[in-house]
Design an enzyme around this catalytic site. Structure first.
Site, PDB file in Angstrom:
ATOM      1  N   GLU D  62       0.845  -1.092  -0.049  1.00  0.00           N
ATOM      2  CA  GLU D  62       0.179  -0.117  -0.141  1.00  0.00           C
ATOM      3  C   GLU D  62       0.986   1.360   0.069  1.00  0.00           C
ATOM      4  O   GLU D  62       0.719   2.253  -0.601  1.00  0.00           O
ATOM      5  CB  GLU D  62      -0.986   0.049   1.026  1.00  0.00           C
ATOM      6  N   HIS D 131     -12.014  -3.642   8.543  1.00  0.00           N
ATOM      7  CA  HIS D 131     -12.621  -3.732   7.128  1.00  0.00           C
ATOM      8  C   HIS D 131     -13.873  -2.951   7.022  1.00  0.00           C
ATOM      9  O   HIS D 131     -14.779  -3.102   5.989  1.00  0.00           O
ATOM     10  CB  HIS D 131     -12.795  -5.014   6.543  1.00  0.00           C
TER      11      HIS D 131
END
Ligand SMILES: Cc1ncc(C[n+]2csc(CCOP(=O)(O)OP(=O)(O)O)c2C)c(N)n1
Ligand SMILES: Cc1ncc(C[n+]2csc(CCOP(=O)(O)OP(=O)(O)O)c2C)c(N)n1
Ligand SMILES: [Mg+2]
Ligand SMILES: [Mg+2]
Lengths: 330, 335, 330, 335
Positions: D62, D131
């Site tokens: 990321e 999440h």
């Protein structure tokens, strides 16, 4: 190739670039003491051969990303001294209009895409610049300088891996000055350091004495020729030493004096000067050129000093295009 | 019995650490260069005193520094994590938010993460955009975290001790500009301060000024000036941003009818908005006029001193705003 | 050593643990189809020998950190099936009281410090657990499982370097199933992967066929003996294959059927079973033990199904000690 | 001329990308697994159409994904960055905040960073604590960033196009729970929508309800129910959180005198606080009662569906709150 970018074999041009960096740093440190330069200053003294030897092979449209210790990179890439010094003084006509200062000095017009205050952060940005260069099918090269301390940060792995996977035109130059702030980097680094890690990720790796301009010129030449011809990323591990403390005000007194003295004796500038003279260059000519460098730096200092502060309203410009705050808005 | 002595914030920090290190073997510290005292001297002498196993120098690996602390906390210790500048904590945000803040909850209470994440915060002599941020609002928004923003040496000592003993992850944000400010600390009072309790720094009935960190000192300066005009300010130092001391602020607002919230962080989306809207909602009928906020403009921090100054809320800004609040109220009643 | 932790040489115990994992996964996938298990489910099918061979050498007070694909690790470390299944069903008596689910299953009472929904994040946590174990002078071992995709994340570098620098008692087990979600990991990985990177950081590295329980038992044994005796961290690169799609609902149809079939034929469970029988174990005895495993899993399923949901007020518990919200508070 | 067709949010996303890819070679996308369509199908078919140089699969990195986009943007392109789940953007926070958001400013305008960072946000069928987060308030607090929180397929298309063309870094937060919701999109209207403009979703004179993302749909459901009781709601979909459309909200509040801000994110420190306190300050004398906020409790998101539900602001919550606002107002006037 401009004045700041000596030909690959030009030891004299290289020496003068190194001197320009050295004199600039000395002037900046002095100005810091005079409270003309603000914030934190990280001098590049002792490492000049690395930026110089590397950038000698770059074109002006090649790109470079730098660190908190970025003045030398900036000069070697061809940025003009006066706007650089003005930036350090926080003046309106500084390279960044006084907004960046030492740790964010940048000159996009010569491909110097910025010093960076976050150790290792420039590695992924450099991979990105190279990604775009390749996406466009250009033959430009991207150079990314960082210190030996940066090899322990995550972006080192992520950026090198990215460059390797996408086979990008980027040269990573690790300037191993053996220190990170007040830490001996070797005590914080598993294995053999940056070079070994780069090799494990698949990069071509060059190990070089970063205090020797001829060696650095050779390493830079090899790296650029590999990278510009599309043969993927290269990692240069350049061994050097941090002569000063971490910052302009850090005395680093915890260091072993024997070691510091030994390395001071390996100062690349006087050694290179002696070599140049021993190869037959006339000292009076060299002295004249050295004077010119010192004059340039002094002029940069004088110009910066005479320059205006940015108008305070500038603080409200260049934030963003959409949603930029109004002047004075809280 | 008190034993007041003057010391700097940095000294108060080492004092708190020394006291807690001595009390509990499970307390230790980790961070870059802390063995030689840390960037601001806030660990000076501790490695010599407690050894390199208790005061641990680390690689430049923010994600690991924070992640290691989380793992070590899960196994029973109480690490004090030095992030050097709050800006670098951004390199460890997954560890802070997805790991530290959530572990207790995700694992249904099986785990706790008693870490103190120290994040020197705010402006500091032309440190520019990447070394000057104030991000306390982020952490206050995040379930699982406690957020402490001390303003004085005594608070750094008392709140750091409390943070170390807390069983939750604490973000502890010392104002970078205040490390060398001195203040009185009571050596004999070794009790930790209560987290979540504000401190009244000055009493007054005309306006409540709520602030924290560096801005408390600016608010007090403004209060002095306002007093010269016979406007008396109730200055509340929140000290802990989450949980924040709603009772103290509410009580004061019920008395003064006016609230100004001041912080160094960007005003837009700053924690001032939480306080202002909470008080506006819950004390609406006690308010003589709208709650006001002062904070930085929504701009990065510039390097040149005069650009940097645009970030600062000054005593003058506060004085002006308070006077406007009071005048607006008067106009209203006059109409 | 409990039932779930077979002796180091016990192929039969190991086989039964592997079967327990397999049956648990099959039941969980079924329950996911029945909408009893929620969210995303990442089956461990095909990789059972790795967790089993590694955990066979662990004591209950040894520690382990796991991934999004964590059921197998949890079972091999000795967590009881029924509370695990209850957790997947989101029930009150689940290991995490229904708060974590598949991706956050944990059983601290057997040293299983949690599955993790962030790829690679557990690597730095594991270094931390090991740091604390060493700080206390204990002889516990920490095991950290992760996938081949995790070797490209920053925390991989930072965590391994940390473990090496501080010489910590931790075993990193990279389960190289050749895939990360819908990507062939090799296409995204420079150099030779996790093992080469670990070596470059200085770690002792073991390469092993992760589909062979005997090989994994041997690798686990070696690693634990190195680590428990204080000889620093070890990296195990375990080669395996992801038989299913990435999740319970992913068909991964983009994969080459030949390859999938070839690897399905290398399914460690039937191969191990055949070997056990060929070494003279009686099939009727094995069948009886297999039935017991299946019954255990069915019981776990039935128990989970019969269990109550957590009271909604539980949502407001275990957030934090200071500043925990009141029930219903916004 | 209009050419309305119904499509899902995921399809609207691919439509916007396809249109912008065709218009400008400098637009490209990068992220994990997007070559096979992305987690939610929001890139379906694009790699086949535009090739792997325009739709780039990446390692699980990321920090590099975002950092590479920043570097590439500095060299002149307009990368669309896929973060998969907004939660994973926490692994790239230095790149987002210290690099992308500040580059233009630090370098005195020499650089721009026109990237779109897509962060699917919010609740999604028991995805649990790591999440499910809604962190738009963080980005809205950060100088340099634009923050878009679309709620419909048409907005995803129109605002994604605008975000790609914007010269600033944009955080683009699609609601994860809405990917399969269909809505009408006008194929012939290829103009990007204006960033910073709210959309009125329903008109009414009794109360203003401001929301964004998933909660807009809940607010509309509540408005229906309120209408049954003859309470007419002015429902404003902010669409862009920063800059936010102060004019639209102010005008509505001047008419209704009542404001409720509703979002899925945690209420404490959420962006609702900014809106509430800004309106309270600037429209104080138009308000019939205090501005109210509804958001999630300050708890991580639980896995079990009934625990997860505790995060959700329901239509019933909104109805109750509005009725309480109106009754409180009446009591007031009656007294
Ligand atoms: C992510 C991050 N962590 C810490 C720092 C503070 N810091 C600035 S320079 C430095 C030392 C860097 O060492 P090295 O990479 O070897 O570069 P050198 O200073 O030797 O040139 C540190 C720790 C930082 N700027 N960024
Ligand atoms: C930081 C982060 N990025 C992306 C994801 C989404 N994701 C979940 S599992 C996965 C693949 C992981 O591959 P690998 O590490 O090989 O493990 P495997 O699934 O093969 O067991 C990805 C990309 C994530 N959970 N965390
Ligand atoms: Mg160094
Ligand atoms: Mg894998």
């Amino acid at each position: 190739m401009n004045a700041a970018q000596p030909g690959p074999d030009g030891l004299i041009d290289g020496y003068l670039t190194m001197l320009r960096i050295r004199e600039f740093e000395l002037a900046a440190i002095r100005a810091h003491g005079e409270k003309l330069v603000h914030g934190t200053l990280h001098p590049y003294i002792g490492q000049e051969a690395i930026a110089t030897g590397m950038c000698a092979h770059l074109r002006q449209d090649d790109l470079m990303l730098s660190t908190h210790r970025g003045h030398g990179h900036c000069i070697a890439k061809g940025a003009p001294l006066a706007p650089m010094m003005s930036e350090l003084f926080g003046r309106e006509n500084g390279l960044c209009g006084g907004k960046g200062g030492s740790m964010h000095v940048a000159d996009f017009s010569v491909g110097m895409l910025g010093a960076n205050g976050v150790v290792g952060a420039n590695i992924v940005l450099a991979a990105g610049a190279a990604h775009e260069v390749k996406r466009r099918g250009e033959d430009r090269v991207v150079v990314c300088f960082f210190g030996d301390g940066a090899v322990n940060r995550g972006p080192f792995l992520e950026g090198l891996n990215w460059a390797q996977v996408f086979d990008l035109p980027v040269i990573f130059v690790c300037e191993d000055n053996q220190h990170s702030a007040s830490t001996r980097t070797s005590t914080m680094t598993g294995g053999e350091g940056g070079g070994a890690r780069a090799r494990s990720i698949g990069l071509t790796t060059i190990d070089v004495d970063g205090n020797s301009l001829p060696d650095m010129l050779a390493a830079g030449k090899e790296a650029v020729s590999i990278v510009r011809s599309g043969q993927g990323p290269v990692f240069i591990h350049a061994r050097t030493f941090r002569v000063t403390g971490h910052t302009a005000t850090d005395l680093a007194q915890w260091r072993d004096t024997e070691e510091v003295e030994r390395h001071a004796a390996a100062d690349p500038l006087p050694l290179l000067r002696a070599r140049i003279l021993s190869e037959g260059h006339r000292e009076d000519e060299l002295l004249a050129e050295e004077r010119r460098v010192r004059t340039d730096v002094q002029l940069a200092y004088d110009k910066a000093l005479a320059s205006a502060l940015p108008p305070a309203t500038r603080a409200f410009e260049d934030v963003q295009v959409t949603g930029n705050p109004q002047i004075g808005a809280f | 019995m008190t034993n007041l002595i003057a010391m700097t914030a940095a000294e108060a920090s080492t004092l708190a650490l020394r006291e807690e290190f001595a009390l509990d073997e499970n307390v230790w510290a980790l961070g870059e260069d802390i063995g030689r005292g840390g960037v601001f001297g806030q660990y000076a002498g501790l490695q010599d005193e407690f050894g390199p196993q208790r005061v641990v120098d680390t690689p430049i690996s923010e994600a690991a520094i924070l992640g290691v602390a989380v793992g070590a906390a899960m196994v029973g210790s109480r690490p004090v994590v030095e992030m050097r500048f709050s800006d670098f904590a951004l390199c460890a945000m997954d560890e802070m938010i997805n790991q530290a803040a959530k572990a207790r909850y995700m694992f249904g209470g099986q785990s706790k993460v008693p870490i103190v994440v120290r994040e020197p915060t705010g402006l500091w002599r032309s440190a520019a955009a990447q070394h000057s941020q104030s991000l306390e609002a982020w952490y206050a928004h995040m379930p699982g975290l406690i957020v402490v923003c001390p303003s004085t040496p005594a608070d750094i000592r008392g709140l750091l001790k409390a943070s170390i003993r807390a069983d939750d992850p604490v973000v502890f944000m010392e104002p970078k500009g205040q490390w060398q400010r001195t203040g009185e600390v009571d050596l004999d009072d070794q009790e930790p301060y209560e987290l979540g309790k504000a401190a009244g720094r000055r009493e007054g009935d005309d306006v409540t000024i709520v602030s924290w960190s560096t801005q408390v000192h600016v608010a007090l300066e403004a209060a002095e000036r306002l007093a010269e005009q016979s406007i008396e300010s109730d200055v509340i130092d929140l000290r802990t941003i989450f949980p924040w001391d709603k009772d103290s602020v509410s009580q004061s607002v019920r008395r003064t009818g006016r609230l100004l919230v001041v912080h160094e962080a960007v005003a837009v989306g700053g924690f001032g908005g939480e306080i202002a809207s909470w008080i506006s909602e819950h004390e609406f009928h006690h308010l003589k006029g709208p709650v006001a906020r002062l904070g930085a403009p929504r701009i990065p921090v510039g390097y040149a001193p005069n650009l940097e100054d645009q970030i600062r809320v000054t005593a003058e800004n506060i004085v002006d705003r308070v006077i406007r609040m009071i005048n607006e109220g008067e106009e209203e009643t006059q109409v």
